[in-house]
Design a protein around this motif. Structure first.
Motif, short mmCIF file in Angstrom:
data_model
loop_
_atom_site.label_atom_id
_atom_site.label_comp_id
_atom_site.label_asym_id
_atom_site.label_seq_id
_atom_site.Cartn_x
_atom_site.Cartn_y
_atom_site.Cartn_z
N LEU A 28 17.40 26.54 -44.26
CA LEU A 28 18.38 25.47 -44.05
C LEU A 28 18.77 25.43 -42.57
O LEU A 28 19.92 25.72 -42.21
CB LEU A 28 19.62 25.71 -44.92
N PRO A 29 17.83 25.07 -41.69
CA PRO A 29 18.10 25.19 -40.25
C PRO A 29 19.20 24.27 -39.73
O PRO A 29 19.76 24.53 -38.67
CB PRO A 29 16.75 24.84 -39.61
N TYR A 30 19.52 23.21 -40.47
CA TYR A 30 20.50 22.24 -39.96
C TYR A 30 21.86 22.32 -40.64
O TYR A 30 22.78 21.60 -40.26
CB TYR A 30 19.93 20.81 -40.10
N GLU A 31 21.98 23.17 -41.64
CA GLU A 31 23.27 23.29 -42.31
C GLU A 31 24.26 24.07 -41.45
O GLU A 31 23.91 25.14 -40.92
CB GLU A 31 23.11 24.02 -43.65
N PRO A 32 25.49 23.60 -41.29
CA PRO A 32 26.52 24.40 -40.62
C PRO A 32 26.89 25.59 -41.50
O PRO A 32 27.12 25.43 -42.71
CB PRO A 32 27.70 23.44 -40.46
N LEU A 33 26.92 26.77 -40.91
CA LEU A 33 27.20 27.99 -41.65
C LEU A 33 28.47 28.66 -41.12
O LEU A 33 28.69 28.69 -39.91
CB LEU A 33 26.04 28.98 -41.53
N VAL A 34 29.27 29.15 -42.02
CA VAL A 34 30.42 29.99 -41.67
C VAL A 34 30.24 31.33 -42.36
O VAL A 34 30.06 31.39 -43.58
CB VAL A 34 31.75 29.35 -42.09
N TYR A 35 30.27 32.39 -41.56
CA TYR A 35 30.15 33.74 -42.13
C TYR A 35 31.54 34.35 -42.18
O TYR A 35 32.23 34.43 -41.16
CB TYR A 35 29.23 34.61 -41.26
N LEU A 36 31.96 34.79 -43.35
CA LEU A 36 33.28 35.38 -43.54
C LEU A 36 33.13 36.83 -43.95
O LEU A 36 32.57 37.14 -45.01
CB LEU A 36 34.05 34.60 -44.60
N ALA A 37 33.61 37.75 -43.12
CA ALA A 37 33.58 39.18 -43.42
C ALA A 37 34.99 39.62 -43.79
O ALA A 37 35.91 39.55 -42.97
CB ALA A 37 33.07 39.97 -42.22
N ALA A 233 18.98 16.88 -40.09
CA ALA A 233 19.13 16.72 -38.64
C ALA A 233 20.26 17.62 -38.17
O ALA A 233 21.22 17.87 -38.91
CB ALA A 233 19.43 15.27 -38.27
N PRO A 234 20.17 18.16 -36.95
CA PRO A 234 21.18 19.12 -36.48
C PRO A 234 22.51 18.46 -36.16
O PRO A 234 22.60 17.29 -35.80
CB PRO A 234 20.55 19.70 -35.21
N LEU A 235 23.58 19.26 -36.32
CA LEU A 235 24.91 18.86 -35.90
C LEU A 235 25.26 19.59 -34.61
O LEU A 235 24.62 20.57 -34.23
CB LEU A 235 25.94 19.20 -36.98
N SER A 236 26.30 19.14 -33.93
CA SER A 236 26.66 19.75 -32.65
C SER A 236 27.49 21.02 -32.82
O SER A 236 27.54 21.86 -31.94
CB SER A 236 27.44 18.74 -31.80
N ALA A 237 28.16 21.17 -33.97
CA ALA A 237 29.05 22.30 -34.16
C ALA A 237 28.27 23.61 -34.28
O ALA A 237 27.21 23.66 -34.90
CB ALA A 237 29.91 22.09 -35.41
N ALA A 238 28.81 24.66 -33.67
CA ALA A 238 28.16 25.97 -33.73
C ALA A 238 28.53 26.68 -35.04
O ALA A 238 29.60 26.46 -35.61
CB ALA A 238 28.60 26.83 -32.55
N ASP A 239 27.62 27.52 -35.51
CA ASP A 239 27.93 28.37 -36.65
C ASP A 239 28.95 29.42 -36.21
O ASP A 239 28.92 29.90 -35.08
CB ASP A 239 26.67 29.05 -37.17
N THR A 240 29.83 29.78 -37.13
CA THR A 240 30.93 30.67 -36.75
C THR A 240 31.02 31.87 -37.68
O THR A 240 30.53 31.85 -38.81
CB THR A 240 32.27 29.93 -36.77
N ALA A 241 31.66 32.92 -37.18
CA ALA A 241 31.96 34.11 -37.97
C ALA A 241 33.46 34.35 -37.93
O ALA A 241 34.10 34.18 -36.89
CB ALA A 241 31.23 35.33 -37.42
N VAL A 242 34.01 34.73 -39.07
CA VAL A 242 35.45 34.98 -39.19
C VAL A 242 35.63 36.34 -39.84
O VAL A 242 34.97 36.66 -40.84
CB VAL A 242 36.13 33.89 -40.05
N PHE A 243 36.52 37.15 -39.27
CA PHE A 243 36.87 38.45 -39.85
C PHE A 243 38.28 38.37 -40.41
O PHE A 243 39.19 37.92 -39.71
CB PHE A 243 36.81 39.55 -38.78
N THR A 244 38.47 38.82 -41.64
CA THR A 244 39.81 38.74 -42.22
C THR A 244 40.79 39.66 -41.49
O THR A 244 42.00 39.45 -41.56
CB THR A 244 39.80 39.10 -43.71
N GLY A 260 23.49 34.46 -33.85
CA GLY A 260 23.74 33.06 -33.54
C GLY A 260 25.08 32.55 -33.99
O GLY A 260 25.25 31.35 -34.21
N LEU A 261 26.07 33.44 -34.09
CA LEU A 261 27.39 33.06 -34.58
C LEU A 261 28.43 33.21 -33.48
O LEU A 261 28.37 34.16 -32.69
CB LEU A 261 27.80 33.95 -35.77
N GLU A 262 29.39 32.33 -33.47
CA GLU A 262 30.54 32.46 -32.59
C GLU A 262 31.71 33.04 -33.38
O GLU A 262 32.01 32.60 -34.49
CB GLU A 262 30.96 31.09 -32.02
N VAL A 263 32.35 34.06 -32.81
CA VAL A 263 33.51 34.68 -33.48
C VAL A 263 34.74 33.84 -33.22
O VAL A 263 35.07 33.55 -32.07
CB VAL A 263 33.72 36.11 -32.97
#
Length: 263
Positions: A28-37, A233-244, A260-263
């Motif tokens: 899923l190269p174009y899906e926006p992803l949020v990683y939550l730890a 198609a790609p979106l401009s928003a970066a994939d992000t990571a969030v820590f609780t 490839g994630l922004e904290v």
């Protein structure tokens, strides 16, 4: 929020779910992803079942309200085997894709009939896990091995902290069984942290086995669940990571940037 801006949320108690995120990126190269730890609550093995389930249901209420995900991947065997059904009941409009021990494919792959499931103690004691064995691997000898430390050792390893071979062997030695001239030939990695240690585990293992990583199968299931909603198609928003825990230290930033994630 526009539908195309809604992310796929990948959830784990720590960094183990990054193994699943890596596979999702390929499919899923174009899906926006949020990683939550959920590192503030790590490790989940220290929680009582009822308290952990209540914690997860409440936490996802906040996450779904804030992020409006188009799908949630629970990249944690312990969390999903305990709270998956409760989450689906509480939030029926949100698709949940869970992680369960890969017992069915292990039973299909084994030649010796000796399979081990390497997991956290929480996953080992779940009725969910034993039901999978009864349903899909009743003709196999399945050994459940609960490791108290391996998830934490995986977290240390990926942060380039020292982890000795002897520490790893102590956690996995019980996976290896010899019986009637046969040997264990498949070990299910039933925690998403463990694949980060796969090369190290191959090195310390007393004989070669198939270390079964479910990450690719989880990613394929996400594709099936999203169906026609998959972005092309790609979106401009970066994939992000969030820590609780709210952590934003240099080590966390460096690790997430590597994926490839922004904290």
């Amino acid at each position: 929020m526009r539908k195309e801006d809604r992310p796929v949320l990948v959830f784990d108690s720590g960094i183990g779910g990054l193994t699943v995120l890596r596979e999702l990126r390929l499919l899923l190269p174009y899906e926006p992803l949020v990683y939550l730890a959920d590192d503030a609550a790590f490790p989940y093995g220290n929680w009582e079942d009822g308290e952990l389930q209540s914690h997860l249901v409440a936490l996802f209420g906040k996450l779904i309200g804030a992020r409006q995900p188009k799908a949630v991947v629970i990249a944690c065997n312990t969390a999903f085997t305990l709270a998956g059904e409760a989450l689906r009941r509480a939030y029926p409009e949100t698709p949940f894709i869970g992680t369960v021990p890969a017992i069915k494919p292990a039973a299909e792959r084994t030649a010796s009939g000796l399979v081990s499931v390497l997991a956290t103690p929480g996953t080992v004691r779940r009725a969910y896990t034993r039901d999978l064995i009864e349903q899909y691997a009743s003709s196999c000898h399945v050994r459940l091995v609960g490791s108290e430390r391996l998830a934490a050792l995986a977290e240390a390893h990926i942060r380039a902290e020292p982890v000795s071979d002897s520490e790893l062997l102590a956690e996995v030695a019980d996976c290896f069984l010899e019986k009637d001239g046969r040997r264990t030939d498949v070990v299910v990695l039933a925690c998403t942290h463990y694949p980060f240690l796969a090369n190290r585990l191959r090195k310390v293992a007393p004989w070669p086995v198939d270390w079964l990583d479910p990450a690719e199968a989880i990613a394929r299931q996400v594709v099936r669940v999203l169906g026609s909603d998959v972005l092309s198609a790609p979106l401009s928003a970066a994939d992000t990571a969030v820590f609780t825990s709210g952590r934003k230290d240099a080590d966390a930033r460096r690790l997430m940037t590597g994926f490839g994630l922004e904290v």
